[in-house]
Design an enzyme around this catalytic site. Structure first.
Site, mmCIF file in Angstrom:
data_model
loop_
_atom_site.group_PDB
_atom_site.id
_atom_site.type_symbol
_atom_site.label_atom_id
_atom_site.label_comp_id
_atom_site.label_asym_id
_atom_site.label_seq_id
_atom_site.Cartn_x
_atom_site.Cartn_y
_atom_site.Cartn_z
ATOM 1 N N HIS A 74 -9.458 -1.331 -3.038
ATOM 2 C CA HIS A 74 -9.709 -0.985 -1.637
ATOM 3 C C HIS A 74 -10.543 0.297 -1.576
ATOM 4 O O HIS A 74 -10.128 1.319 -2.095
ATOM 5 C CB HIS A 74 -8.392 -0.785 -0.875
ATOM 6 C CG HIS A 74 -7.786 -2.062 -0.413
ATOM 7 N ND1 HIS A 74 -7.054 -2.159 0.738
ATOM 8 C CD2 HIS A 74 -7.824 -3.317 -0.932
ATOM 9 C CE1 HIS A 74 -6.657 -3.416 0.908
ATOM 10 N NE2 HIS A 74 -7.108 -4.134 -0.103
ATOM 11 N N TYR A 203 -3.468 1.833 9.633
ATOM 12 C CA TYR A 203 -2.378 2.737 10.043
ATOM 13 C C TYR A 203 -2.573 3.001 11.531
ATOM 14 O O TYR A 203 -3.631 3.484 11.945
ATOM 15 C CB TYR A 203 -2.466 4.070 9.297
ATOM 16 C CG TYR A 203 -2.144 4.010 7.822
ATOM 17 C CD1 TYR A 203 -3.100 3.629 6.881
ATOM 18 C CD2 TYR A 203 -0.877 4.352 7.355
ATOM 19 C CE1 TYR A 203 -2.804 3.589 5.529
ATOM 20 C CE2 TYR A 203 -0.571 4.320 6.001
ATOM 21 C CZ TYR A 203 -1.537 3.941 5.093
ATOM 22 O OH TYR A 203 -1.239 3.905 3.758
ATOM 23 N N PRO A 295 6.881 7.112 3.207
ATOM 24 C CA PRO A 295 5.886 6.217 2.603
ATOM 25 C C PRO A 295 4.522 6.196 3.305
ATOM 26 O O PRO A 295 3.592 5.571 2.837
ATOM 27 C CB PRO A 295 6.554 4.842 2.662
ATOM 28 C CG PRO A 295 7.643 4.966 3.647
ATOM 29 C CD PRO A 295 8.051 6.382 3.681
ATOM 30 N N LYS A 299 2.559 7.650 -1.441
ATOM 31 C CA LYS A 299 2.595 8.595 -2.564
ATOM 32 C C LYS A 299 3.817 8.425 -3.484
ATOM 33 O O LYS A 299 3.827 8.958 -4.591
ATOM 34 C CB LYS A 299 2.602 10.026 -2.023
ATOM 35 C CG LYS A 299 1.316 10.429 -1.350
ATOM 36 C CD LYS A 299 0.152 10.414 -2.335
ATOM 37 C CE LYS A 299 -1.184 10.374 -1.627
ATOM 38 N NZ LYS A 299 -2.197 9.645 -2.397
ATOM 39 N N TYR A 387 -5.640 10.759 0.001
ATOM 40 C CA TYR A 387 -5.134 9.383 -0.067
ATOM 41 C C TYR A 387 -5.424 8.758 -1.431
ATOM 42 O O TYR A 387 -4.568 8.083 -2.005
ATOM 43 C CB TYR A 387 -5.758 8.536 1.045
ATOM 44 C CG TYR A 387 -5.031 7.227 1.272
ATOM 45 C CD1 TYR A 387 -5.403 6.069 0.583
ATOM 46 C CD2 TYR A 387 -3.955 7.135 2.149
ATOM 47 C CE1 TYR A 387 -4.739 4.868 0.765
ATOM 48 C CE2 TYR A 387 -3.279 5.932 2.348
ATOM 49 C CZ TYR A 387 -3.675 4.806 1.651
ATOM 50 O OH TYR A 387 -2.996 3.614 1.824
HETATM 51 P P1 FAS Z 1 13.404 4.105 -8.514
HETATM 52 O O1 FAS Z 1 14.432 4.411 -7.455
HETATM 53 O O2 FAS Z 1 12.381 3.064 -8.278
HETATM 54 O O3 FAS Z 1 14.153 3.690 -9.878
HETATM 55 C C1 FAS Z 1 15.329 4.349 -10.288
HETATM 56 C C2 FAS Z 1 16.105 3.372 -11.177
HETATM 57 O O4 FAS Z 1 17.271 4.048 -11.673
HETATM 58 C C3 FAS Z 1 16.584 2.150 -10.397
HETATM 59 O O5 FAS Z 1 16.255 0.975 -11.093
HETATM 60 C C4 FAS Z 1 18.091 2.356 -10.307
HETATM 61 O O6 FAS Z 1 18.815 1.134 -10.338
HETATM 62 C C5 FAS Z 1 18.360 3.167 -11.573
HETATM 63 N N1 FAS Z 1 19.606 3.949 -11.491
HETATM 64 C C6 FAS Z 1 20.091 4.613 -10.425
HETATM 65 N N2 FAS Z 1 21.290 5.170 -10.736
HETATM 66 C C7 FAS Z 1 21.534 4.850 -12.042
HETATM 67 C C8 FAS Z 1 22.587 5.112 -12.938
HETATM 68 N N3 FAS Z 1 23.657 5.812 -12.549
HETATM 69 N N4 FAS Z 1 22.512 4.628 -14.205
HETATM 70 C C9 FAS Z 1 21.429 3.914 -14.605
HETATM 71 N N5 FAS Z 1 20.384 3.614 -13.801
HETATM 72 C C10 FAS Z 1 20.453 4.077 -12.533
HETATM 73 N N6 FAS Z 1 6.656 4.343 -2.128
HETATM 74 C C11 FAS Z 1 5.374 4.128 -1.785
HETATM 75 O O7 FAS Z 1 4.480 4.732 -2.362
HETATM 76 N N7 FAS Z 1 5.071 3.231 -0.796
HETATM 77 C C12 FAS Z 1 6.044 2.505 -0.155
HETATM 78 O O8 FAS Z 1 5.764 1.701 0.714
HETATM 79 C C13 FAS Z 1 7.378 2.683 -0.506
HETATM 80 N N8 FAS Z 1 8.368 1.947 0.100
HETATM 81 C C14 FAS Z 1 9.666 2.170 -0.260
HETATM 82 C C15 FAS Z 1 10.718 1.429 0.319
HETATM 83 C C16 FAS Z 1 12.042 1.658 -0.039
HETATM 84 C C17 FAS Z 1 13.164 0.847 0.611
HETATM 85 C C18 FAS Z 1 12.357 2.652 -1.000
HETATM 86 C C19 FAS Z 1 13.800 2.952 -1.380
HETATM 87 C C20 FAS Z 1 11.331 3.388 -1.589
HETATM 88 C C21 FAS Z 1 9.977 3.137 -1.238
HETATM 89 N N9 FAS Z 1 8.928 3.834 -1.831
HETATM 90 C C22 FAS Z 1 7.643 3.631 -1.502
HETATM 91 C C23 FAS Z 1 9.193 4.822 -2.824
HETATM 92 C C24 FAS Z 1 9.409 4.113 -4.126
HETATM 93 O O9 FAS Z 1 8.308 3.285 -4.401
HETATM 94 C C25 FAS Z 1 9.642 5.169 -5.171
HETATM 95 O O10 FAS Z 1 8.738 6.248 -5.037
HETATM 96 C C26 FAS Z 1 9.568 4.613 -6.581
HETATM 97 O O11 FAS Z 1 10.418 3.520 -6.677
HETATM 98 C C27 FAS Z 1 9.955 5.742 -7.526
HETATM 99 O O12 FAS Z 1 10.194 5.204 -8.764
HETATM 100 P P2 FAS Z 1 11.384 5.799 -9.664
HETATM 101 O O13 FAS Z 1 11.286 7.272 -9.684
HETATM 102 O O14 FAS Z 1 11.317 5.033 -10.937
HETATM 103 O O15 FAS Z 1 12.729 5.488 -8.867
HETATM 104 C C1 PHB Z 2 2.869 -1.217 1.349
HETATM 105 O O1 PHB Z 2 1.980 -2.078 1.230
HETATM 106 O O2 PHB Z 2 4.066 -1.435 1.107
HETATM 107 C C2 PHB Z 2 2.466 0.171 1.802
HETATM 108 C C3 PHB Z 2 1.127 0.516 1.840
HETATM 109 C C4 PHB Z 2 0.770 1.795 2.249
HETATM 110 C C5 PHB Z 2 1.759 2.694 2.615
HETATM 111 C C6 PHB Z 2 3.112 2.346 2.572
HETATM 112 C C7 PHB Z 2 3.464 1.063 2.162
HETATM 113 O O3 PHB Z 2 1.401 3.942 3.028
#
Ligand code: FAS
Ligand code: PHB
Length: 393
Positions: A74, A203, A295, A299, A387
């Site tokens: 993109h 957005y 989100p 980032k 971005y």
């Molecule tokens: P994660 O939370 O992905 O991974 C942590 C891992 O540790 C998980 O698999 C968990 O099961 C494990 N864990 C936890 N406790 C544990 C324990 N006691 N023992 C062993 N393992 C354990 N970011 C964006 O950039 N754009 C988005 O649109 C976006 N949407 C999101 C929507 C939701 C609902 C959430 C919750 C987050 C979103 N995020 C988004 C942010 C997300 O993408 C995080 O930044 C990303 O998953 C970070 O990765 P990790 O640091 O690996 O953490």
């Molecule tokens: C998504 O596609 O999930 C998405 C894209 C851009 C954002 C947040 C989420 O800023």
């Protein structure tokens, strides 16, 4: 039973899996301990936009083949103010940089496949993971698997266990500093196998609230609408979501929007959060274990990747050259980039969302700032360079 490894990694999200893969490529051993089962980890719907730095890391980790085959480059995205659209030409404004749309779900699947193809020690369903000896000589992690107690001796622990994991909690309260902002709204996200309404993201700041049109592929769309914090998913049948999206994205986008049944929908709260330091003794935090962003700026996943880039480099230098410099400087270096991404995510959220306590003056400030960005190449360049992702250094 006692095992030993160089780096014990807690968490098999993007941070833990990418760190383990990068260490492996450099000949450093690690074991990943994940609380959930593989199906759960591979089913989570999260982020969708990868910065170029994240793509480069996935290439270095040897897991970018499907990303290059299926990811969508993109070069820009659009902003909408009460339905009036204008484009941020990232490629033009940043001297050629872009982002890639490729779901975090796919990144996770690619990383797990790489681990399993080499029979890497990736332990799912590891229960009650606990850290021991952080301040002493014998550092180890305990956990339970299939009812049996396990002990993992290690040189270092990488806390990649997300916002609710045990690693951050292992840092003494008198050492840890926490900074937090909770937002008075959430994002309701919907995933549907319908073609996106545009070839790029939109957005939208609308008087009724924020909306985002995103995608996972040319046939799979991802949309979000801002909802009040106490909203119930049951009050949002698909038709209501599509109706609200059509209003908030504006007539032009709505005219191209294809409706269809949701294959996933959920409401996520928004928060800004940073824990300092990201290191305590031989424990290093990476990703959501150390910080959370709303989100809006896409980032979260990318910050996890940049933490891992810095931590992997430091650990590899430690084992290859017995140099501790990278480890000593990890927290300060990672936090320097984290805070800049926190700022952008906080600013972009404030610019595009409707706050419950917003008075007419605050609304006029949003309209004026969006109009300024629409009319100013300098203002657009600031948005674009944040971005696509600021440099690692
Ligand atoms: P994660 O939370 O992905 O991974 C942590 C891992 O540790 C998980 O698999 C968990 O099961 C494990 N864990 C936890 N406790 C544990 C324990 N006691 N023992 C062993 N393992 C354990 N970011 C964006 O950039 N754009 C988005 O649109 C976006 N949407 C999101 C929507 C939701 C609902 C959430 C919750 C987050 C979103 N995020 C988004 C942010 C997300 O993408 C995080 O930044 C990303 O998953 C970070 O990765 P990790 O640091 O690996 O953490
Ligand atoms: C998504 O596609 O999930 C998405 C894209 C851009 C954002 C947040 C989420 O800023």
């Amino acid at each position: 039973m006692a095992q030993r490894t160089q780096v014990a990694i807690i968490g098999a999200g993007p941070a833990g899996l990418l760190l383990s893969q990068l260490l492996h490529v450099a000949g450093v051993d690690s074991i990943v301990l994940e609380r959930r089962d593989q199906a759960y980890v591979e089913s989570r719907i999260r982020a969708g936009v990868l910065e170029q730095g994240t793509v480069d890391l996935l290439e270095r980790a040897g897991v970018a083949d499907r990303l290059h085959a299926e990811g969508l480059p993109h070069n820009g995205f659009r902003l909408a103010l009460d339905g009036e659209l204008f484009r941020i030409d990232m490629r033009e404004l940043t001297g050629g940089k872009s982002v890639t749309v490729y779901g975090q779900t796919e990144v996770t699947r690619d990383l797990i496949a790489a681990h399993q193809s080499r029979n890497a020690p990736l332990v799912f369903e590891a229960e009650d993971v606990s850290l021991h000896g952080l301040d002493g000589d014998a550092l180890f992690v305990t956990y339970r698997r299939d009812g049996a107690e396990q002990r993992l001796d290690c040189d270092y622990v990488a806390g990649c266990d997300g916002f609710h994991g045990p690693s951050r909690a292992a840092i003494p309260a008198e050492v840890l500093r926490v900074y937090e902002r909770e937002y008075p709204f959430g994002w309701l996200g919907i995933l549907a196998d319908v073609p996106p309404c545009d070839h790029e993201l939109i957005y939208s700041n609308h008087a009724r609230g924020f909306a985002l049109a995103s995608m996972r592929s040319p046939t799979r769309s991802r949309y979000y609408v801002q909802v009040p914090l106490d909203e119930k998913l049951a009050d949002w049948p698909d038709e209501r979501i599509w109706d609200e999206l059509a209003i908030r994205l504006g007539e032009e986008a709505a005219s191209r929007m294809t409706r269809g049944p949701s294959i996933e929908k959920s409401i996520a709260p928004l928060r800004s959060f940073v824990a300092e330091p990201m290191r305590h003794g031989r424990l290093f935090l990476a990703g959501d274990a150390a910080h959370i962003v709303p989100p809006t700026g896409a980032k979260g996943l990318n910050l996890a990747a940049s933490d891992v880039a810095i931590l992997a480099e430091a650990l590899i230098r430690r084992y290859a050259h017995n140099s501790h410099e990278g480890l000593e400087g990890y927290s300060a270096r990672a936090l320097a980039r984290v805070w800049k991404a926190e700022r952008f995510s906080w600013w972009f959220t404030g610019l595009t969302h409707r706050f419950p306590d917003m008075d007419p003056f605050a609304r006029r400030m949003q309209v004026a700032e969006l109009s300024y960005i629409r009319d100013s190449a300098a203002a657009q360049r600031v948005v674009a360079e944040n971005y696509v992702g600021l440099p690692l250094h």
